[in-house]
Write an enzyme that holds these catalytic residues in place. Structure first.
Site, PDB file in Angstrom:
ATOM      1  N   GLU A 184       0.825  -1.217   0.000  1.00 25.04           N
ATOM      2  CA  GLU A 184       0.000   0.000   0.000  1.00 25.04           C
ATOM      3  C   GLU A 184       0.855   1.260   0.000  1.00 25.04           C
ATOM      4  O   GLU A 184       0.311   2.369  -0.009  1.00 25.04           O
ATOM      5  CB  GLU A 184      -0.953   0.002   1.191  1.00 25.04           C
TER       6      GLU A 184
ATOM      7  N   ARG B 129      15.955   8.752 -23.676  1.00 18.27           N
ATOM      8  CA  ARG B 129      15.831   9.112 -25.094  1.00 18.27           C
ATOM      9  C   ARG B 129      16.227  10.558 -25.373  1.00 18.27           C
ATOM     10  O   ARG B 129      16.523  10.904 -26.513  1.00 18.27           O
ATOM     11  CB  ARG B 129      14.388   8.939 -25.569  1.00 18.27           C
TER      12      ARG B 129
END
Ligand code: 9D3
Length: 249
Positions: free
Chosen positions: A114, A152
């Site tokens: 959680e 990238r």
């Protein structure tokens, strides 16, 4: 750029060794260090989770091993900010990727169960980021998404052609459609203009397709973007011809 990730599942990051991110990690453009809180446990069961105060379903990551792993990462990368991947974070987008690509490194904390104890967020986390409104099982895939988007953009990672393409086509429009051989497939021809050799006409057609698809699929993107007179004209023509042919596509 230096990536450090705190994770209970370091094996998942084998995926980052492939493709564009893998090339950057082999070269000097990026590095990846993984820190597993389980390696910082002291008990025989190597326990990394515990029950939430107040009750309820699920477990919470234990503070002590997580904090020890994070401290090791901070000592190794003192200039990196600590990013907690969580559904409660700011939405990660291309603007965030461009900003993060300017940094020397980031430490990403991938939660499981959680999540983590809020006091660890308060003391030790600089930023909280989400990758979108859907439920994942943990922060690892989010960390890899962020790594991929940033990598990238790093100098020398993409080839010349791909970088130039990124510059011109991260321009707020969806991509135009692509075709390759054969020129006829199940009775469907490649659009004739693409075989014409007329590069100006090809450029106009592609821009028109990009505008038209953005208008059809992501009108929200068009609202955020100014159109030139030429673009307005191409989109109007697309809309006119689309209305005549919309049953067939
Ligand atoms: C729906 C939120 N929580 C309800 C009790 C449960 C919960 C869902 C998912 C708790 C943790 C997680 C794990 N998700 C991530 O770690 C996560 C995530 C995501 O689920 N969606 C988008 N971005 C991210 S970044 C990290």
């Amino acid at each position: 750029m230096r990536f450090d990730v705190i994770t209970l599942f370091p094996e998942m990051f084998q995926a980052a060794r492939l493709g564009v991110t893998g090339k950057a990690l082999e070269g000097e453009q990026a590095s990846l260090q993984l820190w597993n809180p389980r390696d910082y446990t002291e008990d025989n069961h190597r326990t990394v989770d515990d029950r939430p105060y107040g009750g309820g379903p699920g477990m919470v990551m234990k503070v002590v091993p997580l904090k020890a792993a994070l401290q090791q990462a901070k000592d190794a990368a003192p200039d990196s900010r600590v990013i907690y991947l969580t559904p409660q974070g700011q939405r990660f987008d291309q603007k965030a990727a461009r900003e993060m690509a300017q940094r020397s490194g980031i430490i990403m904390l991938a939660g499981r169960y959680e999540g983590i104890d809020e006091r660890l967020v308060d003391c030790c986390v600089d930023e909280e980021w989400s990758i979108g409104d859907y439920v994942l099982s943990g922060g690892e895939l989010a960390a890899m998404v962020i790594m991929d988007a940033i990598t990238r953009l790093l100098p020398g990672v993409l080839g010349h052609a791909e970088s130039a393409e990124q510059d011109s086509y991260m321009n707020g429009l969806l991509d135009f459609p692509q075709y390759t051989r054969p020129d006829e497939l199940n009775g469907r021809d490649v659009p004739a203009v693409l075989l014409s050799g007329d590069h100006a006409a090809i450029g106009r057609w592609r821009l028109q397709q990009a505008l038209g698809r953005t208008w059809l699929r992501r009108p929200d993107l068009l609202e955020q973007r100014e159109l030139s007179d030429e673009e307005e004209r191409l989109l109007e023509e697309f809309i006119r011809t689309h209305q005549g042919a919309s049953a067939s596509s």
